[in-house]
Design a protein around this motif. Structure first.
Motif, PDB file in Angstrom:
ATOM      1  N   GLU A 140      51.005  61.705  20.404  1.00  0.00           N
ATOM      2  CA  GLU A 140      49.831  62.397  19.871  1.00  0.00           C
ATOM      3  C   GLU A 140      48.527  61.895  20.487  1.00  0.00           C
ATOM      4  N   ASN A 141      47.647  62.860  20.802  1.00  0.00           N
ATOM      5  CA  ASN A 141      46.306  62.565  21.309  1.00  0.00           C
ATOM      6  C   ASN A 141      46.328  61.704  22.566  1.00  0.00           C
ATOM      7  N   THR A 142      47.306  61.956  23.412  1.00  0.00           N
ATOM      8  CA  THR A 142      47.445  61.213  24.667  1.00  0.00           C
ATOM      9  C   THR A 142      47.406  62.181  25.845  1.00  0.00           C
ATOM     10  N   GLU A 145      49.951  65.004  25.574  1.00  0.00           N
ATOM     11  CA  GLU A 145      49.584  66.175  24.783  1.00  0.00           C
ATOM     12  C   GLU A 145      48.519  66.992  25.503  1.00  0.00           C
ATOM     13  N   TYR A 146      47.599  66.317  26.159  1.00  0.00           N
ATOM     14  CA  TYR A 146      46.587  67.018  26.951  1.00  0.00           C
ATOM     15  C   TYR A 146      47.256  67.881  28.024  1.00  0.00           C
ATOM     16  N   ALA A 147      48.207  67.284  28.746  1.00  0.00           N
ATOM     17  CA  ALA A 147      48.908  68.035  29.788  1.00  0.00           C
ATOM     18  C   ALA A 147      49.669  69.207  29.191  1.00  0.00           C
ATOM     19  N   CYS A 148      50.314  68.982  28.046  1.00  0.00           N
ATOM     20  CA  CYS A 148      51.053  70.054  27.387  1.00  0.00           C
ATOM     21  C   CYS A 148      50.143  71.234  27.063  1.00  0.00           C
ATOM     22  N   TRP A 293      38.545  69.337  26.108  1.00  0.00           N
ATOM     23  CA  TRP A 293      39.754  69.305  25.279  1.00  0.00           C
ATOM     24  C   TRP A 293      39.569  68.408  24.068  1.00  0.00           C
ATOM     25  N   MET A 294      38.992  67.237  24.282  1.00  0.00           N
ATOM     26  CA  MET A 294      38.818  66.290  23.187  1.00  0.00           C
ATOM     27  C   MET A 294      37.778  66.767  22.175  1.00  0.00           C
TER      28      MET A 294
END
Length: 317
Positions: A140-142, A145-148, A293-294
């Protein structure tokens, strides 16, 4: 009397010169071999560091690198925040989370590697059209997940509704669940991708396809200030290892990599290494994409400027 004064003057100048000489040397690694403690994960980004350390490139110039192995990004980040590490293989998401929490860490370079969206052999997913409703294992929140989310957006799918996200911090556990059919897919780096493919998993899309560069090496600002010369030596060793990799066959050093990084021995014949290049600075477009994204996920309250999350003193663009 004049001879005595001249003698005292010579002594005074000599002492002053010695003091200046000592001050000039404070920015260089000490003969006692100052230690930099660095955290790594079992992925291909760590290969140049592991090789440089094993081949003695750091010690050649007076720096010890103590490499600590971690199996999850949260564990690594916790160690960095506690001061147990000077730096780590990290990513822009983690660095921005550190900034948001008031902990001073900066990215000093990006690394070579990729994140791959893989699906299990029995998932029934063959292409983007059949991914809706899938259960995907992530941390989570890594960066995973960003790439996903970037992958799904690129496929014209909503990351919030198209799949079911299951958060599992340990990458080895995610792989085990994927192989057991408890997950339909996951986002993984190498060498886990090779392990998955050996068991019938399939890669749908890679961060290389989207020209994403979000992983790197980060150091605490205390280390950047207090161990500047040591970090410079570290990067010289890192770049020497890159040259070694690019001039030797994988078979010549794969056993070293398996031992030093914790790669599974099963990838000896199948692992695909990236094309390594000398350490370089992050790209501004990647900083912006991560910020966006963040912010959308309410992980940060404001966008961070390039120089807030990147130290430009050790590498070139």
């Amino acid at each position: 009397m004049k001879k005595l004064l001249c003698f005292l003057l010579v002594i005074s100048i000599s002492l002053t010169s010695m003091a200046c000489s000592q001050n000039e040397k404070t920015s260089e690694p000490t003969k006692e071999k100052t230690t930099l403690t660095l955290g790594i994960l079992p992925d291909t980004q760590s290969v140049p560091i592991a090789l440089a350390n094993y081949l003695g490139y750091f010690k050649d110039e007076g720096v010890n690198i103590k490499v600590e192995k971690f199996t999850s990004a949260p564990e690594r980040d916790s160690a960095l925040q506690s001061g147990a590490l000077d730096g780590a293989i990290s990513d822009l998401i983690s660095v921005m989370l550190f900034c948001e929490g008031g902990f001073n860490v900066k990215t000093t370079s990006i690394t070579d590697g990729s994140q791959e969206f893989i699906v299990g052999a029995n998932s029934g997913i063959t292409d983007a059209n059949s991914i809706k409703g899938a259960t995907i294992g992530l941390s989570e929140n890594t960066v995973m997940e960003y790439a996903c989310d970037r992958f799904l957006t690129n496929l014209k799918l909503d990351p919030n509704t198209a799949i079911t996200k299951t958060y599992i911090p340990q990458i080895t556990v995610r792989m085990e669940m994927l192989e057991a059919g408890q997950l339909d897919g996951s986002v993984m780096p190498e060498p886990q991708v090779s392990v998955g493919k050996a068991g019938g998993a399939k890669v749908l899309i890679s961060s290389n396809d989207l020209n994403m560069h979000t992983t790197g090496i980060a150091f605490s600002t205390d280390a950047i200030k207090d161990k500047k010369a040591e970090i410079e030596v570290f990067y010289r060793g890192y770049n020497r290892a890159v040259e070694y990799i690019n001039t030797h066959e994988v078979a010549e050093y794969i056993d070293i990599i398996i031992k030093e990084t914790g790669f599974p021995e099963s990838v000896t014949e199948t692992i695909t290494l990236p094309t390594y290049v000398n350490a370089r600075l992050p790209f501004k477009e990647d900083i912006k994409a991560v910020n966006d994204w963040m912010l959308a996920k309410d992980l940060i309250a404001k966008a961070y400027e390039y120089n807030t999350v990147v130290d430009t003193g050790f590498c070139k663009e």
